[in-house]
Design a protein around this motif. Structure first.
Motif, PDB file in Angstrom:
ATOM      1  N   ALA A 165       0.831  -1.207   0.000  1.00 39.22           N
ATOM      2  CA  ALA A 165       0.000   0.000   0.000  1.00 39.22           C
ATOM      3  C   ALA A 165       0.860   1.249   0.000  1.00 39.22           C
ATOM      4  O   ALA A 165       0.568   2.231  -0.694  1.00 39.22           O
ATOM      5  N   GLU A 166       1.949   1.204   0.760  1.00 46.37           N
ATOM      6  CA  GLU A 166       2.870   2.352   0.804  1.00 46.37           C
ATOM      7  C   GLU A 166       3.678   2.445  -0.481  1.00 46.37           C
ATOM      8  O   GLU A 166       3.903   3.547  -1.008  1.00 46.37           O
ATOM      9  N   LEU A 167       4.109   1.298  -0.995  1.00 47.59           N
ATOM     10  CA  LEU A 167       4.905   1.266  -2.220  1.00 47.59           C
ATOM     11  C   LEU A 167       4.153   1.881  -3.388  1.00 47.59           C
ATOM     12  O   LEU A 167       4.731   2.630  -4.187  1.00 47.59           O
ATOM     13  N   LYS A 168       2.862   1.575  -3.500  1.00 53.85           N
ATOM     14  CA  LYS A 168       2.047   2.044  -4.615  1.00 53.85           C
ATOM     15  C   LYS A 168       1.221   3.288  -4.267  1.00 53.85           C
ATOM     16  O   LYS A 168       0.422   3.742  -5.100  1.00 53.85           O
ATOM     17  N   SER A 169       1.405   3.824  -3.062  1.00 54.55           N
ATOM     18  CA  SER A 169       0.593   4.959  -2.593  1.00 54.55           C
ATOM     19  C   SER A 169      -0.894   4.684  -2.814  1.00 54.55           C
ATOM     20  O   SER A 169      -1.641   5.520  -3.318  1.00 54.55           O
ATOM     21  N   ASP A 187      -5.112 -10.374  -9.430  1.00 56.80           N
ATOM     22  CA  ASP A 187      -5.052  -9.527  -8.237  1.00 56.80           C
ATOM     23  C   ASP A 187      -4.331 -10.183  -7.067  1.00 56.80           C
ATOM     24  O   ASP A 187      -4.268  -9.612  -5.975  1.00 56.80           O
ATOM     25  N   ASN A 188      -3.755 -11.376  -7.257  1.00 57.58           N
ATOM     26  CA  ASN A 188      -3.112 -12.062  -6.138  1.00 57.58           C
ATOM     27  C   ASN A 188      -1.778 -11.457  -5.731  1.00 57.58           C
ATOM     28  O   ASN A 188      -1.317 -11.676  -4.612  1.00 57.58           O
ATOM     29  N   LEU A 189      -1.135 -10.708  -6.606  1.00 56.93           N
ATOM     30  CA  LEU A 189       0.155 -10.119  -6.265  1.00 56.93           C
ATOM     31  C   LEU A 189       0.029  -8.953  -5.278  1.00 56.93           C
ATOM     32  O   LEU A 189       0.673  -8.963  -4.231  1.00 56.93           O
ATOM     33  N   PRO A 190      -0.793  -7.929  -5.564  1.00 56.67           N
ATOM     34  CA  PRO A 190      -0.964  -6.871  -4.569  1.00 56.67           C
ATOM     35  C   PRO A 190      -1.631  -7.363  -3.288  1.00 56.67           C
ATOM     36  O   PRO A 190      -1.446  -6.766  -2.227  1.00 56.67           O
ATOM     37  N   LYS A 191      -2.391  -8.465  -3.371  1.00 58.70           N
ATOM     38  CA  LYS A 191      -3.034  -9.027  -2.180  1.00 58.70           C
ATOM     39  C   LYS A 191      -2.043  -9.714  -1.238  1.00 58.70           C
ATOM     40  O   LYS A 191      -2.420 -10.145  -0.152  1.00 58.70           O
ATOM     41  N   ALA A 192      -0.798  -9.848  -1.664  1.00 55.05           N
ATOM     42  CA  ALA A 192       0.246 -10.486  -0.848  1.00 55.05           C
ATOM     43  C   ALA A 192      -0.114 -11.931  -0.515  1.00 55.05           C
ATOM     44  O   ALA A 192       0.061 -12.376   0.612  1.00 55.05           O
ATOM     45  N   PHE A 221       6.439  -5.960  -6.361  1.00 54.26           N
ATOM     46  CA  PHE A 221       5.975  -6.370  -5.043  1.00 54.26           C
ATOM     47  C   PHE A 221       6.920  -7.355  -4.362  1.00 54.26           C
ATOM     48  O   PHE A 221       6.960  -7.431  -3.138  1.00 54.26           O
ATOM     49  N   TYR A 222       7.653  -8.127  -5.162  1.00 51.18           N
ATOM     50  CA  TYR A 222       8.573  -9.135  -4.623  1.00 51.18           C
ATOM     51  C   TYR A 222       9.958  -8.957  -5.261  1.00 51.18           C
ATOM     52  O   TYR A 222      10.384  -9.765  -6.090  1.00 51.18           O
ATOM     53  N   PRO A 223      10.659  -7.897  -4.902  1.00 50.37           N
ATOM     54  CA  PRO A 223      11.963  -7.620  -5.538  1.00 50.37           C
ATOM     55  C   PRO A 223      13.005  -8.703  -5.286  1.00 50.37           C
ATOM     56  O   PRO A 223      14.004  -8.775  -6.011  1.00 50.37           O
ATOM     57  N   GLU A 224      12.771  -9.550  -4.281  1.00 48.57           N
ATOM     58  CA  GLU A 224      13.729 -10.628  -4.008  1.00 48.57           C
ATOM     59  C   GLU A 224      13.640 -11.748  -5.039  1.00 48.57           C
ATOM     60  O   GLU A 224      14.558 -12.569  -5.166  1.00 48.57           O
ATOM     61  N   ILE A 225      12.530 -11.817  -5.792  1.00 52.82           N
ATOM     62  CA  ILE A 225      12.389 -12.821  -6.850  1.00 52.82           C
ATOM     63  C   ILE A 225      13.119 -12.326  -8.097  1.00 52.82           C
ATOM     64  O   ILE A 225      12.883 -11.212  -8.561  1.00 52.82           O
ATOM     65  N   LYS A 226      13.991 -13.148  -8.646  1.00 55.83           N
ATOM     66  CA  LYS A 226      14.823 -12.749  -9.788  1.00 55.83           C
ATOM     67  C   LYS A 226      14.014 -12.786 -11.089  1.00 55.83           C
ATOM     68  O   LYS A 226      13.055 -13.539 -11.229  1.00 55.83           O
ATOM     69  N   ASP A 227      14.453 -11.972 -12.045  1.00 52.50           N
ATOM     70  CA  ASP A 227      13.769 -11.846 -13.330  1.00 52.50           C
ATOM     71  C   ASP A 227      13.625 -13.185 -14.033  1.00 52.50           C
ATOM     72  O   ASP A 227      12.567 -13.508 -14.581  1.00 52.50           O
ATOM     73  N   HIS A 228      14.697 -14.000 -14.028  1.00 52.00           N
ATOM     74  CA  HIS A 228      14.667 -15.273 -14.751  1.00 52.00           C
ATOM     75  C   HIS A 228      13.739 -16.301 -14.116  1.00 52.00           C
ATOM     76  O   HIS A 228      13.411 -17.315 -14.741  1.00 52.00           O
ATOM     77  N   GLN A 229      13.288 -16.035 -12.896  1.00 50.95           N
ATOM     78  CA  GLN A 229      12.383 -16.966 -12.221  1.00 50.95           C
ATOM     79  C   GLN A 229      10.924 -16.779 -12.633  1.00 50.95           C
ATOM     80  O   GLN A 229      10.083 -17.629 -12.348  1.00 50.95           O
ATOM     81  N   ILE A 230      10.618 -15.673 -13.312  1.00 44.51           N
ATOM     82  CA  ILE A 230       9.236 -15.341 -13.659  1.00 44.51           C
ATOM     83  C   ILE A 230       9.017 -15.589 -15.151  1.00 44.51           C
ATOM     84  O   ILE A 230       9.659 -14.967 -15.992  1.00 44.51           O
ATOM     85  N   LYS A 231       8.119 -16.504 -15.498  1.00 45.91           N
ATOM     86  CA  LYS A 231       7.858 -16.882 -16.879  1.00 45.91           C
ATOM     87  C   LYS A 231       6.462 -16.423 -17.301  1.00 45.91           C
ATOM     88  O   LYS A 231       5.486 -16.642 -16.580  1.00 45.91           O
ATOM     89  N   ILE A 232       6.380 -15.807 -18.478  1.00 44.28           N
ATOM     90  CA  ILE A 232       5.098 -15.348 -19.013  1.00 44.28           C
ATOM     91  C   ILE A 232       4.507 -16.448 -19.891  1.00 44.28           C
ATOM     92  O   ILE A 232       5.048 -16.760 -20.949  1.00 44.28           O
TER      93      ILE A 232
END
Length: 271
Positions: free
Chosen positions: A73-77, A178-183, A206-217
């Motif tokens: 909520a703070e990150l996205k104002s 909507d599951n990402l902003p819902k944490a 929302f999850y900066p600790e997750i690396k780019d190569h770990q996320i597949k479209i």
């Protein structure tokens, strides 16, 4: 496949019919219902064992959820993100439990504090009987990959931890936009499947600790069966099945549960 979301999103799309290799479906369904799914013969069925969270597991999971919501909520104002915090406080014990959670959340506002909580949660879930059972199971079976049909399943957290420690690659899908902003990321995986570039960017935010190569479209499998003409019925067939009058106009009203769609009665009254 911890619940019915996987049936709609994956079984009805026919994705599993493309697999020729032997696969095991860890599921949470009654035996008399799973036989109706029409799974390929290469699939073996195995019931998930019963899992009940310990106090510490539930404490850290719920605390991480609230702290991440506040952070997001703070990150996205965007304070409306906090409306996704809806704990059930029916009893005095639950009211006290969530009061402690809400008090404790004020001391974990930074990203580093959130990751510290995640580390504690990962340690706690590794003490459960479910973790030990599936660790032994994966060490013996040695599958190539473990896939969970959505990222919110509480039971999947210790199972994924067991797979990781047994050297098994793990993959899960973010099943709703909507599951990402819902944490609501209950488990940690090697790879995460998302719908679109926008969703991937949101994930990284929302999850900066997750690396780019770990996320597949990989798109939206749960919508694929809408394009399958074999599911379509002629109007006459629909009328016969439900006993509808072809001379009248039909209205299909699709609502939801009280939390998701609280104004269904008003909508119907207006109509």
């Amino acid at each position: 496949m911890p619940d019915g979301v996987g049936i709609r999103n994956y079984i009805y799309t026919g994705i599993f019919n493309r697999f020729n290799t032997e696969s095991i479906l860890l599921h949470n369904f009654k035996s008399n219902s799973i036989t109706d799914f029409g799974l390929p013969k290469s699939f073996k069925l195995k019931q998930l064992i019963r899992y009940k969270e310990s106090f510490k597991e539930k404490f850290y999971r719920e605390l991480i959820h609230l702290v991440r919501l506040k952070y997001n909520a703070e990150l996205k104002s965007n304070p409306t993100i906090l409306s996704n915090y809806m704990p059930k406080k029916e009893s005095f014990k639950l009211k006290l439990f969530y009061a402690i959670i809400e008090f404790e959340s004020y001391f974990h506002k930074s990203q580093n504090r959130i990751l510290a909580l995640e580390t504690k949660y990962e340690k706690v879930i590794r003490r459960s009987k479910v973790y030990q059972y599936y660790y032994d199971y994966f060490k013996e079976l040695q599958p190539n990959i473990l896939f969970c049909t959505h990222q919110r399943a509480v039971i999947a957290a210790p199972i994924f931890a067991a797979a990781k420690d047994a050297g098994i690659k793990t993959v899960t899908a973010i099943y709703s936009w909507d599951n990402l902003p819902k944490a609501r990321l209950a488990l940690r995986a090697d790879e995460y499947l998302v719908w679109s570039p926008y969703m991937k960017a949101e994930f990284k935010s929302f999850y900066p600790e997750i690396k780019d190569h770990q996320i597949k479209i990989l798109g939206t499998p749960q919508f694929q069966f809408h394009y399958d003409s074999s599911y379509l019925w002629p109007k006459q067939q629909l009328a016969n099945y439900y006993g509808l009058d072809l001379k009248k106009k039909w209205l299909c009203f699709s609502g939801d549960d009280k939390t998701t769609s609280p104004f269904d009665s008003e909508y119907l009254q207006d109509i």
